[in-house]
Motif scaffolding. Structure first.
Motif, PDB file in Angstrom:
ATOM      1  N   ALA A 141       0.831  -1.293  -0.055  1.00  0.00           N
ATOM      2  CA  ALA A 141      -0.066  -0.052   0.001  1.00  0.00           C
ATOM      3  C   ALA A 141       0.987   1.315   0.219  1.00  0.00           C
ATOM      4  O   ALA A 141       0.630   2.309  -0.720  1.00  0.00           O
ATOM      5  CB  ALA A 141      -0.966  -0.105   1.235  1.00  0.00           C
ATOM      6  N   ALA A 142       1.926   1.228   0.744  1.00  0.00           N
ATOM      7  CA  ALA A 142       2.955   2.176   0.577  1.00  0.00           C
ATOM      8  C   ALA A 142       3.463   2.798  -0.615  1.00  0.00           C
ATOM      9  O   ALA A 142       3.727   4.045  -0.962  1.00  0.00           O
ATOM     10  CB  ALA A 142       4.097   2.105   1.804  1.00  0.00           C
ATOM     11  N   ALA A 143       3.558   1.450  -1.186  1.00  0.00           N
ATOM     12  CA  ALA A 143       4.252   2.048  -2.771  1.00  0.00           C
ATOM     13  C   ALA A 143       3.370   2.633  -3.811  1.00  0.00           C
ATOM     14  O   ALA A 143       3.691   3.065  -4.599  1.00  0.00           O
ATOM     15  CB  ALA A 143       4.778   0.404  -3.206  1.00  0.00           C
ATOM     16  N   LYS A 144       2.105   2.705  -3.319  1.00  0.00           N
ATOM     17  CA  LYS A 144       0.962   3.253  -4.375  1.00  0.00           C
ATOM     18  C   LYS A 144       0.898   4.608  -3.618  1.00  0.00           C
ATOM     19  O   LYS A 144      -0.017   4.816  -2.900  1.00  0.00           O
ATOM     20  CB  LYS A 144      -0.342   2.451  -3.990  1.00  0.00           C
ATOM     21  CG  LYS A 144      -0.084   1.173  -4.620  1.00  0.00           C
ATOM     22  CD  LYS A 144      -1.354   0.261  -4.715  1.00  0.00           C
ATOM     23  CE  LYS A 144      -1.016  -1.165  -5.213  1.00  0.00           C
ATOM     24  NZ  LYS A 144      -2.275  -1.942  -5.577  1.00  0.00           N
ATOM     25  N   LYS A 145       1.452   5.527  -4.431  1.00  0.00           N
ATOM     26  CA  LYS A 145       1.686   6.927  -4.095  1.00  0.00           C
ATOM     27  C   LYS A 145       1.703   7.942  -5.337  1.00  0.00           C
ATOM     28  O   LYS A 145       2.304   7.403  -6.174  1.00  0.00           O
ATOM     29  CB  LYS A 145       2.467   7.133  -2.738  1.00  0.00           C
ATOM     30  CG  LYS A 145       4.006   6.943  -3.423  1.00  0.00           C
ATOM     31  CD  LYS A 145       4.943   7.234  -2.136  1.00  0.00           C
ATOM     32  CE  LYS A 145       6.228   6.834  -2.429  1.00  0.00           C
ATOM     33  NZ  LYS A 145       7.221   6.975  -1.294  1.00  0.00           N
ATOM     34  N   ALA A 146       1.167   9.104  -5.043  1.00  0.00           N
ATOM     35  CA  ALA A 146       1.472   9.941  -6.019  1.00  0.00           C
ATOM     36  C   ALA A 146       1.492  11.366  -5.374  1.00  0.00           C
ATOM     37  O   ALA A 146       0.898  11.744  -4.444  1.00  0.00           O
ATOM     38  CB  ALA A 146       0.116  10.081  -7.020  1.00  0.00           C
ATOM     39  N   THR A 147       2.052  12.472  -6.141  1.00  0.00           N
ATOM     40  CA  THR A 147       2.064  13.648  -5.773  1.00  0.00           C
ATOM     41  C   THR A 147       1.161  14.510  -6.557  1.00  0.00           C
ATOM     42  O   THR A 147       1.197  14.508  -7.909  1.00  0.00           O
ATOM     43  CB  THR A 147       3.409  14.272  -5.729  1.00  0.00           C
ATOM     44  OG1 THR A 147       4.290  13.439  -4.848  1.00  0.00           O
ATOM     45  CG2 THR A 147       3.623  15.679  -5.370  1.00  0.00           C
TER      46      THR A 147
END
Ligand SMILES: O=C(O)CCC(=O)C(=O)O
Length: 288
Positions: A187-193
């Motif tokens: 879940a932590a790898a699923k990220k965006a800015t």
């Protein structure tokens, strides 16, 4: 019968009558619905619709590419798709033969769907197949109005700031923890800015784009400053004046634009009865 439009709340949303969305739309009707979606701050309501899954998907396709579940998608969510209909995600507290017939706690917190993705879903169309006698409302917060009602000084400070959004943030803050037990790294790898202030590509209006579900922090400033700004914005966004609360009727279809709204599914109904909803999702084009 001609199409008629009425506001859901002052300056927000449109209820559309006189259109049977189970039937193919003419080009004019299709364009009118896209225009209405844009001018209604991104929330449209259609009442008394009898929609099969195929008709729901066909109507969704007027607004963009319809999201389909695939083998590579999130395994935690796989059981919630309607068998034989990879475009229909089920949100429900219903249990059939001991198995959940939908994700029970989907969106039971303020969020913009999938904002942890670089290109989050453009919008969703939620259809009420079964509703409890009372409760299970959905709330929408108008992110244009939230932006407009900030002072010029605050707007200036937000200009150029970016925030990180991650799936892990919601997993840590919500009941999603049980779906991701032992898989927090995934879940932590699923990220965006994303920019905190965005300009909506159709309306050309500015709106806020942060949410207490997925936004973890503002990039490049100390954590305490980030928390203070985000907490102020969250309280500001969900002021009663910015929020429309939808009380469902069976056979309602509500569609929302994730770029200019937050939504919140109110999980107060579980002792009252069954809530069973079908949701389709429109993909966002990469350039938006
Ligand atoms: O069930 C609802 O009212 C909304 C569910 C939701 O937030 C979602 O599916 O993203």
């Amino acid at each position: 019968m001609s199409i008629s439009y009425s506001s859901l709340a002052p300056g927000f949303g449109l209820r559309i009558d006189g259109l049977d969305i189970s039937q193919p739309l003419t080009q004019e009707q299709s364009q009118a619905m896209r225009d209405a979606w844009s001018r209604a701050n991104g929330v449209l309501l259609f009442r008394n619709q009898n929609l099969s899954p195929e008709q729901h998907v066909a109507f969704t396709a007027h607004f963009g590419d319809v999201y389909r579940q695939g083998a590579a998608n999130n395994k935690a969510l796989a059981p919630y798709y309607l068998p034989g209909h990879p475009e229909i995600f089920r949100v429900s507290n219903k249990v059939i033969d001991g198995q959940p017939a939908g994700r029970e706690d989907a969106g039971t917190y303020w969020h913009s769907d999938g904002s942890w993705q670089a290109n989050p879903p453009l919008g969703s169309l939620l259809y009420a197949v079964e509703i409890p006698p009372v409760g299970g409302d959905t709330m929408f917060a108008d992110m244009y109005r939230a932006y407009d009602n900030l002072s010029d000084t605050f707007k200036l400070m937000l200009e150029g700031l970016e925030a990180e959004h991650s799936l892990a943030a919601a997993v840590l803050r919500t009941s999603y923890a049980k779906e991701y037990a032992g898989r927090l790294d995934e879940a932590a790898a699923k990220k965006a800015t994303h920019s905190i202030v965005k300009t909506h590509p159709q309306s050309g209006r500015k709106c806020l784009f942060v949410n207490p579900g997925f936004t973890s922090h503002i990039v490049g400033i100390p954590q305490d400053e980030s928390s203070a700004i985000l907490n102020f914005l969250y309280a500001h966004i969900v002021k009663a004046e910015n929020v429309y609360r939808h009380r469902w009727q069976k056979n309602d279809l509500i569609m929302w634009d994730n770029r200019c709204n937050l939504n919140y599914a109110v999980a107060d109904y579980k002792k009252e009865g069954v809530r069973y909803m079908h949701r389709t999702t429109v993909k966002q084009r990469a350039e938006v």
